[in-house]
Design a protein around this motif. Sequence first.
Motif, PDB file in Angstrom:
ATOM      1  N   PHE A   1      -1.030 -47.697 -30.446  1.00 13.04           N
ATOM      2  CA  PHE A   1      -0.870 -46.741 -29.353  1.00 13.04           C
ATOM      3  C   PHE A   1       0.429 -45.950 -29.533  1.00 13.04           C
ATOM      4  CE2 PHE A   1      -3.455 -49.138 -25.901  1.00 13.04           C
ATOM      5  CZ  PHE A   1      -4.600 -48.465 -26.294  1.00 13.04           C
ATOM      6  N   PRO A   2       0.441 -44.687 -29.132  1.00 18.58           N
ATOM      7  CA  PRO A   2       1.730 -43.983 -29.078  1.00 18.58           C
ATOM      8  C   PRO A   2       2.629 -44.644 -28.044  1.00 18.58           C
ATOM      9  CG  PRO A   2      -0.005 -42.692 -28.025  1.00 18.58           C
ATOM     10  CD  PRO A   2      -0.690 -43.844 -28.706  1.00 18.58           C
ATOM     11  N   LEU A   3       3.921 -44.695 -28.311  1.00 20.35           N
ATOM     12  CA  LEU A   3       4.833 -45.404 -27.415  1.00 20.35           C
ATOM     13  C   LEU A   3       4.835 -44.818 -26.007  1.00 20.35           C
ATOM     14  CD1 LEU A   3       7.853 -46.053 -29.805  1.00 20.35           C
ATOM     15  CD2 LEU A   3       6.083 -47.644 -29.070  1.00 20.35           C
ATOM     16  N   SER A   4       4.534 -43.544 -25.894  1.00 19.34           N
ATOM     17  CA  SER A   4       4.490 -42.930 -24.558  1.00 19.34           C
ATOM     18  C   SER A   4       3.398 -43.554 -23.694  1.00 19.34           C
ATOM     19  CB  SER A   4       4.250 -41.422 -24.696  1.00 19.34           C
ATOM     20  OG  SER A   4       3.039 -41.165 -25.384  1.00 19.34           O
ATOM     21  N   ARG A   5       2.368 -44.117 -24.326  1.00 18.65           N
ATOM     22  CA  ARG A   5       1.270 -44.730 -23.578  1.00 18.65           C
ATOM     23  C   ARG A   5       1.756 -45.917 -22.753  1.00 18.65           C
ATOM     24  NH1 ARG A   5      -4.377 -45.153 -24.550  1.00 18.65           N
ATOM     25  NH2 ARG A   5      -5.262 -46.524 -22.973  1.00 18.65           N
ATOM     26  N   PHE A   6       2.767 -46.630 -23.266  1.00 19.62           N
ATOM     27  CA  PHE A   6       3.234 -47.835 -22.594  1.00 19.62           C
ATOM     28  C   PHE A   6       4.071 -47.530 -21.357  1.00 19.62           C
ATOM     29  CE2 PHE A   6       2.374 -49.081 -26.955  1.00 19.62           C
ATOM     30  CZ  PHE A   6       1.577 -50.197 -26.751  1.00 19.62           C
ATOM     31  N   ARG A   7       4.423 -46.282 -21.147  1.00 17.64           N
ATOM     32  CA  ARG A   7       5.146 -45.935 -19.916  1.00 17.64           C
ATOM     33  C   ARG A   7       4.225 -45.968 -18.704  1.00 17.64           C
ATOM     34  NH1 ARG A   7       6.977 -41.420 -23.225  1.00 17.64           N
ATOM     35  NH2 ARG A   7       8.831 -42.055 -24.374  1.00 17.64           N
ATOM     36  N   ARG A   8       2.929 -45.866 -18.933  1.00 20.43           N
ATOM     37  CA  ARG A   8       1.985 -45.901 -17.817  1.00 20.43           C
ATOM     38  C   ARG A   8       0.992 -47.058 -17.949  1.00 20.43           C
ATOM     39  NH1 ARG A   8       0.497 -41.562 -21.170  1.00 20.43           N
ATOM     40  NH2 ARG A   8      -1.637 -41.675 -21.986  1.00 20.43           N
ATOM     41  N   THR A   9       1.283 -47.998 -18.848  1.00 16.15           N
ATOM     42  CA  THR A   9       0.420 -49.152 -19.057  1.00 16.15           C
ATOM     43  C   THR A   9       1.194 -50.422 -18.742  1.00 16.15           C
ATOM     44  OG1 THR A   9      -0.757 -47.995 -20.826  1.00 16.15           O
ATOM     45  CG2 THR A   9      -1.008 -50.391 -20.722  1.00 16.15           C
TER      46      THR A   9
ATOM     47  N   LEU B   1      14.170 -38.996 -33.215  1.00 21.28           N
ATOM     48  CA  LEU B   1      14.530 -39.408 -34.574  1.00 21.28           C
ATOM     49  C   LEU B   1      14.050 -40.832 -34.876  1.00 21.28           C
ATOM     50  CD1 LEU B   1      18.147 -37.987 -35.017  1.00 21.28           C
ATOM     51  CD2 LEU B   1      15.932 -36.896 -35.447  1.00 21.28           C
ATOM     52  N   SER B   2      13.929 -41.663 -33.842  1.00 15.51           N
ATOM     53  CA  SER B   2      13.473 -43.044 -34.049  1.00 15.51           C
ATOM     54  C   SER B   2      11.985 -43.201 -33.787  1.00 15.51           C
ATOM     55  CB  SER B   2      14.257 -43.993 -33.139  1.00 15.51           C
ATOM     56  OG  SER B   2      14.122 -43.589 -31.783  1.00 15.51           O
ATOM     57  N   ARG B   3      11.291 -42.101 -33.493  1.00 20.44           N
ATOM     58  CA  ARG B   3       9.850 -42.067 -33.258  1.00 20.44           C
ATOM     59  C   ARG B   3       9.432 -42.789 -31.972  1.00 20.44           C
ATOM     60  NH1 ARG B   3       6.508 -42.411 -38.921  1.00 20.44           N
ATOM     61  NH2 ARG B   3       6.829 -44.642 -38.741  1.00 20.44           N
ATOM     62  N   VAL B   4      10.379 -42.968 -31.061  1.00 22.32           N
ATOM     63  CA  VAL B   4      10.036 -43.529 -29.758  1.00 22.32           C
ATOM     64  C   VAL B   4       9.226 -42.521 -28.957  1.00 22.32           C
ATOM     65  CG1 VAL B   4      10.972 -44.379 -27.570  1.00 22.32           C
ATOM     66  CG2 VAL B   4      11.993 -45.103 -29.739  1.00 22.32           C
ATOM     67  N   ILE B   5       9.596 -41.244 -29.042  1.00 21.80           N
ATOM     68  CA  ILE B   5       8.788 -40.182 -28.463  1.00 21.80           C
ATOM     69  C   ILE B   5       8.443 -39.185 -29.570  1.00 21.80           C
ATOM     70  CG2 ILE B   5       9.717 -40.416 -26.136  1.00 21.80           C
ATOM     71  CD1 ILE B   5      11.517 -38.076 -26.613  1.00 21.80           C
ATOM     72  N   LEU B   6       7.296 -38.536 -29.424  1.00 25.37           N
ATOM     73  CA  LEU B   6       6.814 -37.621 -30.457  1.00 25.37           C
ATOM     74  C   LEU B   6       7.163 -36.179 -30.102  1.00 25.37           C
ATOM     75  CD1 LEU B   6       3.273 -39.168 -31.037  1.00 25.37           C
ATOM     76  CD2 LEU B   6       5.371 -39.573 -32.357  1.00 25.37           C
ATOM     77  N   PRO B   7       7.500 -35.374 -31.094  1.00 27.14           N
ATOM     78  CA  PRO B   7       7.791 -33.967 -30.810  1.00 27.14           C
ATOM     79  C   PRO B   7       6.528 -33.222 -30.391  1.00 27.14           C
ATOM     80  CG  PRO B   7       7.793 -34.376 -33.176  1.00 27.14           C
ATOM     81  CD  PRO B   7       7.656 -35.697 -32.524  1.00 27.14           C
ATOM     82  N   THR B   8       6.706 -32.267 -29.499  1.00 23.58           N
ATOM     83  CA  THR B   8       5.589 -31.423 -29.068  1.00 23.58           C
ATOM     84  C   THR B   8       5.421 -30.234 -29.998  1.00 23.58           C
ATOM     85  OG1 THR B   8       6.068 -32.069 -26.782  1.00 23.58           O
ATOM     86  CG2 THR B   8       4.596 -30.188 -27.103  1.00 23.58           C
ATOM     87  N   SER B   9       6.549 -29.751 -30.483  1.00 20.61           N
ATOM     88  CA  SER B   9       6.523 -28.615 -31.406  1.00 20.61           C
ATOM     89  C   SER B   9       7.694 -28.739 -32.369  1.00 20.61           C
ATOM     90  CB  SER B   9       6.587 -27.295 -30.630  1.00 20.61           C
ATOM     91  OG  SER B   9       7.804 -27.217 -29.884  1.00 20.61           O
ATOM     92  N   GLY B  10       7.682 -27.887 -33.391  1.00 21.31           N
ATOM     93  CA  GLY B  10       8.761 -27.903 -34.372  1.00 21.31           C
ATOM     94  C   GLY B  10       8.511 -28.896 -35.479  1.00 21.31           C
ATOM     95  N   ARG B  11       9.554 -29.183 -36.241  1.00 24.22           N
ATOM     96  CA  ARG B  11       9.422 -30.014 -37.434  1.00 24.22           C
ATOM     97  C   ARG B  11      10.598 -30.975 -37.519  1.00 24.22           C
ATOM     98  NH1 ARG B  11      11.802 -29.176 -42.196  1.00 24.22           N
ATOM     99  NH2 ARG B  11      12.407 -27.064 -41.555  1.00 24.22           N
ATOM    100  N   VAL B  12      10.282 -32.258 -37.762  1.00 26.68           N
ATOM    101  CA  VAL B  12      11.300 -33.287 -37.981  1.00 26.68           C
ATOM    102  C   VAL B  12      10.980 -33.961 -39.309  1.00 26.68           C
ATOM    103  CG1 VAL B  12      12.401 -35.385 -37.124  1.00 26.68           C
ATOM    104  CG2 VAL B  12      11.551 -33.677 -35.502  1.00 26.68           C
ATOM    105  N   GLU B  13      11.892 -33.847 -40.271  1.00 23.95           N
ATOM    106  CA  GLU B  13      11.661 -34.425 -41.592  1.00 23.95           C
ATOM    107  C   GLU B  13      12.750 -35.434 -41.920  1.00 23.95           C
ATOM    108  OE1 GLU B  13      11.459 -31.284 -44.415  1.00 23.95           O
ATOM    109  OE2 GLU B  13       9.432 -30.659 -43.840  1.00 23.95           O
ATOM    110  N   LEU B  14      12.342 -36.454 -42.659  1.00 28.35           N
ATOM    111  CA  LEU B  14      13.275 -37.442 -43.185  1.00 28.35           C
ATOM    112  C   LEU B  14      13.064 -37.497 -44.693  1.00 28.35           C
ATOM    113  CD1 LEU B  14      15.407 -39.640 -42.679  1.00 28.35           C
ATOM    114  CD2 LEU B  14      13.542 -41.266 -42.333  1.00 28.35           C
TER     115      LEU B  14
END
Length: 909
Positions: free
Chosen positions: A138-146, A420-433
């Motif tokens: 599950f995306p981590l955001s799912r656990f905020r309402r589960t 940066l830690s992938r706790v929340i996902l970006p809505t737009s733009g680009r994050v690269e490692l």
Amino acid sequence: MEPNLLTYIWKNSKKEQTVALLIILASMPTYFLSLELPKQIVNGPIQGVGFDNPGDIATFMRITLPLPDFLYSGEPIVLFSGVDFERVGYLMALSISFLILVSANGIFKLIVNTFKGRMGERVLRRLRFQLFDRVLRFPLSRFRRTKASEVSSMIKDEVEPMGQFIGDAFAMPLFEGGQAATALIFIFLQDVYLGVLTIVMVSFQAWLIPRLRKPIIKLSKQRQVAARTLSGRLGEIVEGISDMHVNDTSNYERSNISSILNRLFFIRFELFKRNFSIKFLNNFLLQFLQFLFYALGGYFAIRGTLDIGQLVAVIAAFKDLPGPIRGLINWDQKRTLVEARYSQIVEQFASDSLLEPEKQTTTVEKVGKITKGFSISNLGVVDDTGSTLLERTSVEIGVNENVAVVGPVNAGATHFSQVLSRVILPTSGRVELDDTPLEDLPEYFTGRRVAFIDGNSYFPQGTILESLTYVLKHQPIIERMREGKAKTAHEDFLNEARLTRNSELDFDAEWIDYENIGIQDQDKLISRIREILVLIDLEEDIRGLGIRGSLDPKIYPEMCEQILQARQIFRSRLKVLGFDSFVEPFDPEKYNDQSTLGENLLFGTATTPSFQSDNLASNTLIREMLRKQGLEQSLFEMGKEVASTTVELFGDLSANNPFFDQLNYMQADDLPEYRAALARIGEGSLDGATKEDQELVLRLPFAYTETKNRLGLLNDELKDKIIETRKILRSALSELEHPPVAFFDPDHYNPAATVIDNILLGRVASNVAEGPERVFQAITDLMDELHLTDEIFRIGLDFNVGTGGKRLSESIRQKLHLARSLLKQPDILIINQALNTLDAKGQKKLLEAVLDKSRDSSHPFGIIWVPMNPALSQVFDRVLLFKDGELVADDTPAKLVNENELYKSLLAN
């Protein structure tokens, strides 16, 4: 997930289902023959048909090959000529055949039910694991309402009824339907009218019952939702129990649970009513059909159109008919209820943004290091409510940079670190490692090379060592060697795991990846852990837990011997240390004046609740021992005196009066209860008091300490009796297989006591200022002197942190999170407002220590830190400043202090 339950079952068990169906089909002939034989027994040897004359015989088991006339019109082809019997022999042969057929039917049922049970459990195991696997993706955001308790309830409880149904999904309708069809055909062959009547009644049931079940499906869904709500709410209350007590909301919570239980009660009651109404109607229709059989069948028999043997066979077949029909009806009821459960579970576990399974696979290759760092371009984040958390954020962060991220409250700094830690996902733009989109990187890379901690300090139940090394357990490193039964059991595990598509990874293997952090074995791991805990000022706390922990002499025999040596040295130094005036060692031949009367009586550490100090007054064995020694009445009188004096001295004081701090044997709230008990007892003796009053009064002397309470109630005669009773009690309890008390012995280690209590083996006077602290420090120094510090530290690592780590303080839990992040040697350490329980001085000291370690030439790493106190950002090389979700400044602290008003205002606050 597959939305249809029957399709899901067939896809995951079609081979097993096919085998079960073939076994069921194979059982039908024996079932039919078991219905036919009673007719032959009644009409043949019992009624004498074919045995008109003495000496007549009948052929048993004659088998011919049935061929149609167009293929063969001659004499029947005999496969087996059979065996000839006279009347009694023929009866016995048919009866024995009937017994064999009935036994065969039972064996078929046993085989089918066992096979169905294993098949059902396998598919249930697969379903549970599949649901759990989806939770992990599950995306981590799912656990905020589960709610965690609801997820647990669904995987553990709500799918449980499916295990029984899975095995019956296809086998049951064929098995029960086959038996019902066989019985119907048999009835039809005996009499057409009775057969038609049976088919009409059964068809009516098949039409009516499913229509009556539609409301039950709806009620079942409501019950499932209500039960899940109850589970979730109970979990929330337990998690927030301190808030409930602090805010006096216990009655609100009682009302909440009561309303949920009320709703659940009426749903369940309505289900019961409807289910039993359907059962009543079903049974009535079957009994009504039986009435028709007796009435019409008897009429036909009287008329001569139906012989007695046929009627008996029809009635016997009908008696077998309700079982299969009821089984089909029950199967249909289970199907409707289980499908309702399954559809809701599928709905709850549905997600369009599950993490791909490939992202969580293991790897046999060595995971490389981060070489470049983060590259963020035009980053935007919008939360579930539509609020903008970050927008138009672009920045580059090198792998070995140390960067502070600051800003006003909700300005975007914390959300930036979470992206940066992938706790929340970006809505737009680009994050690269390292030039790879962050969302495309597998967890075996980010989980090893990036560490993240925030204010959350939750730990699963386990030891401190397990909590620290959790971050090193990525995949099995060394398989556990097994032989004999253990090897067979593991092979069975692997076989079942393959069949159910569960994980085949060996949980009992060595999971800690020593090589990944540059060490070879557990001894080096403990040394590395200790270095890190010293760095973050936590090593002393762990040693403190160790010295207050206990040892198992079977596991640490040498350590226990060393502690006994430390005990003798400590006792020999009491006078030198100046402790002899307030430390009184335990002596089996003496009464310890610094201990309570109950402690002196037991002279040991209770290993069961019934022998703990608070329960001695209600312990039947203790009471019996005191009675035999003539102490029970004396202690009762002593308890009355203690209660009377206490009520007289403190009865009129308010509950928060500091005088109550001196009462170790009674709480302020207990005074009214003792006042009432004294009034009831009066001048009476022990035998005249009720059991409750006896236990209430006797509780006081067991908690009484003369040197502390000073009521002058303990004389030398009473002390001597206590010592004498102690010896008798010890002798009696030592004979038990599992003694409930670990007794004190100057020459032996007490496994139920702590390390420090084993060294002290005595009591410290309570009236000496800082006495316990001085003794603790002296024992700690002695452990250092005897070079036992390493062992004590190791014992501290075995301390059980409790559920959620709640046996540890919040500051220790937060430091442990930092420690285990450092332990896995990440290339980039991200810290989001962690360590907020420390004061500003403590946070700065810890921050500087971590920064120094990050510059270590042996393993340098980058730091991205969101400090609670923006002033701490001045020790970093670079500062990112956020405002209203945007990155507004990126420079050194020195330049920002001189050029940026927002940054200066943050430092000022």
